[in-house]
Design an enzyme around this catalytic site. Structure first.
Site, PDB file in Angstrom:
ATOM      1  N   LYS A 124       0.840  -1.191   0.000  1.00 49.26           N
ATOM      2  CA  LYS A 124       0.000   0.000   0.000  1.00 49.26           C
ATOM      3  C   LYS A 124       0.883   1.252   0.000  1.00 49.26           C
ATOM      4  O   LYS A 124       0.567   2.256  -0.607  1.00 49.26           O
ATOM      5  CB  LYS A 124      -0.888  -0.049   1.245  1.00 49.26           C
ATOM      6  CG  LYS A 124      -1.915   1.049   1.312  1.00 49.26           C
ATOM      7  CD  LYS A 124      -3.006   0.877   0.267  1.00 49.26           C
ATOM      8  CE  LYS A 124      -3.771   2.160   0.096  1.00 49.26           C
ATOM      9  NZ  LYS A 124      -4.632   2.182  -1.051  1.00 49.26           N
ATOM     10  N   ARG A 125       2.007   1.146   0.687  1.00 50.84           N
ATOM     11  CA  ARG A 125       2.904   2.318   0.789  1.00 50.84           C
ATOM     12  C   ARG A 125       3.399   2.769  -0.582  1.00 50.84           C
ATOM     13  O   ARG A 125       3.630   3.936  -0.817  1.00 50.84           O
ATOM     14  CB  ARG A 125       4.091   1.997   1.696  1.00 50.84           C
ATOM     15  CG  ARG A 125       3.851   2.395   3.145  1.00 50.84           C
ATOM     16  CD  ARG A 125       5.141   2.357   3.909  1.00 50.84           C
ATOM     17  NE  ARG A 125       5.704   1.018   3.856  1.00 50.84           N
ATOM     18  CZ  ARG A 125       5.525   0.101   4.802  1.00 50.84           C
ATOM     19  NH1 ARG A 125       4.811   0.382   5.863  1.00 50.84           N
ATOM     20  NH2 ARG A 125       6.051  -1.094   4.705  1.00 50.84           N
TER      21      ARG A 125
END
Length: 486
Positions: A256-257
């Site tokens: 997600k980062r």
């Protein structure tokens, strides 16, 4: 284990998103147990209070409901082994940690942050692994009692051996052995009375009768520590199913980062939930046949967790798009239209146009719903286009014969009363017959004049029908003028 009922659980932390990896864990846990007619539990692991995100539990519920991964027991519906939220089970963990202290399998640790920090620095200076040095294991009973009476903050640590090896069996990865010298005396109970993730996991899985634990392969290395806890309590060790990592490409894990898509992102981009579930099922598992499209029911029927791969799975967006396109084609026109309507409401500038007819044209062409606007631009207004579009080798059209066709058809269409697909087809076909030409010589120039694009969904009849009489005639007149000036 023989004929024991299979029970699996999905135990997310409420931290905000449903990552693709989390959803796959939930899906595999669901498929494993449903394949055998067992129970699927939902447990919320919220002991890490600092990472808690408001509203995140709803994200979990909504995703499970949308994808059809319906749990048999959980915080919202209850069940025989609740509560199903870890923070509500807090008193339990202290009791179990103290049981281990009594058995010599765990101990109180009163070390200050400063002492632990200096241990860490010393280890880093000497390039040794950072490990607690069992300092508090050697406190006398009197010292421990005095510290507790004085209210000195403490944690409870697992007492792991320093010699020998610990081996465990993983269904996917086989037998895995770890030198006990590498095992950390991990904290079981934190100074705030909350359990650590690892400890709560073991206690809850046992008390909830979980038979198969599904998780990512990054937990392989902590499995020996889990197993030592099971053994310390004298409990049965569950079957471990570790899933391979999901990679963006050969080097990078999906995260997600890095802006990689979560379930919500994929839905927002116009992927269908059933296509996403189907795609995720195949990230690390294969049925051993060439079939690629599966409903959830079909997956339950054939899912065998022993066929999960060891090697990392690559998240292939091209394949996901293709698969989504296949799912869109399988919808009824009504279903597709319902999904497309929000895009029309936002993008289609002419309310008189029949968007249901547009849906009929787009359904076989759209792979992802958010492509719909890119097909609508020419319905809103005729783009600037070059006359070269009228020249088509296969149709044998040229600038000259295109002009002839358009000039011939214009008065026919101007006088047409029945402006429907059928009416248009009848009038245009009659004119083609009268001129004694091939269909393409008439239909290609009309389609080009109406769309101003090299390719468009639908041909001359469909486009004229949707655009309506006034708009169609003005576009054909514009085409004639353009060709005359060529």
């Amino acid at each position: 284990m023989g004929n024991q009922k299979i029970r699996t659980r999905y135990a997310p932390s409420p931290t905000g998103y449903m990552h693709v990896g989390n959803l796959r864990t939930a899906l595999y846990a669901y498929l494993i147990t449903k394949h055998e007619g067992g129970d699927f539990l939902l447990r919320i692991e919220d002991t890490d209070q600092e990472r808690y995100v408001e509203g995140a539990v709803d994200v979990i519920y909504n995703t499970m409901k949308m994808t059809g991964l319906i749990h048999d027991e959980g915080p919202d519906i209850g069940g025989p082994v609740g509560p199903y939220v870890q923070s509500e089970r807090k008193p339990l963990y202290a009791d179990y940690a103290k049981k281990l202290v009594e058995r010599g399998e765990a101990y109180y640790c009163f070390c200050t942050k400063e002492r632990l920090e200096s241990l860490r620095e010393a280890a880093e200076d000497s390039k040794a692994p950072v490990k607690y040095d069992k300092h508090c294991l050697h406190l006398s009973k009197e010292e421990i009692e005095a510290n507790l009476a004085a209210g000195i903050p403490y944690v409870i640590r697992q007492n792991n051996p320093t010699e020998g090896t610990t081996t465990f069996d993983d269904v996917i990865y086989g037998a895995i052995s770890v030198d006990n010298s590498e095992l950390e005396d991990m904290i079981l109970l934190k100074s705030d009375g909350y359990p650590t993730y690892n400890f709560a996991n073991v206690v809850d899985d046992h008390l909830m009768g979980i038979t198969h634990v599904v998780r990512g392969s990054e937990y392989l290395s902590s499995s020996p520590k889990y197993n030592r806890l099971y053994q310390a309590f004298g409990w049965d060790i569950p079957v471990y199913v570790h899933c391979p990592p999901i990679m963006k490409d050969a080097q990078n894990k999906l995260s997600k980062r890095n802006g990689d898509a979560s379930f919500e992102d994929l839905i927002a981009k116009g992927y269908l939930k059933d296509a996403i579930v189907n795609f995720i099922a195949l990230l690390g598992w294969s049925p051993g046949t060439n079939q690629e499209l599966f409903s959830l029911e079909e997956l339950i029927e054939i899912f065998d967790y022993k066929q999960i791969n060891k090697s990392p799975a690559i998240f292939d967006p091209v394949k996901l798009r293709w698969m989504n396109g296949e799912y869109i084609k399988k919808l009824s026109v009504e279903e597709f239209h319902k999904l497309a309507e929000p895009y029309y409401a936002k993008e289609l500038k002419h309310p008189h146009m029949d968007s249901f007819k547009i849906s009929k044209l787009l359904q076989s062409r759209v792979e992802v719903l958010n492509e719909i606007p890119s097909f609508l631009d020419f319905f809103n207004e005729l783009p600037e286009y070059s006359n070269e579009l009228y020249i088509h080798k296969k149709m044998k059209t040229t600038l000259d014969n295109s002009l002839v066709s358009l000039e011939k058809i214009l008065p026919v269409l101007e006088g047409l009363e029945d402006w429907t697909h059928e009416g248009l087809e009848k009038a245009i076909t009659a004119t083609i017959a009268e001129m004694g030409i091939k269909n393409g010589l008439m239909l290609w120039p009309i389609r080009t004049a109406l769309s101003g694009k090299a390719s468009s969904p639908g041909g001359a009849y469909e486009l004229a029908d949707i655009l309506g009489k006034e708009e169609s005639l003005s576009r054909i007149i514009k085409g004639i003028e353009q060709l005359k000036n060529a």
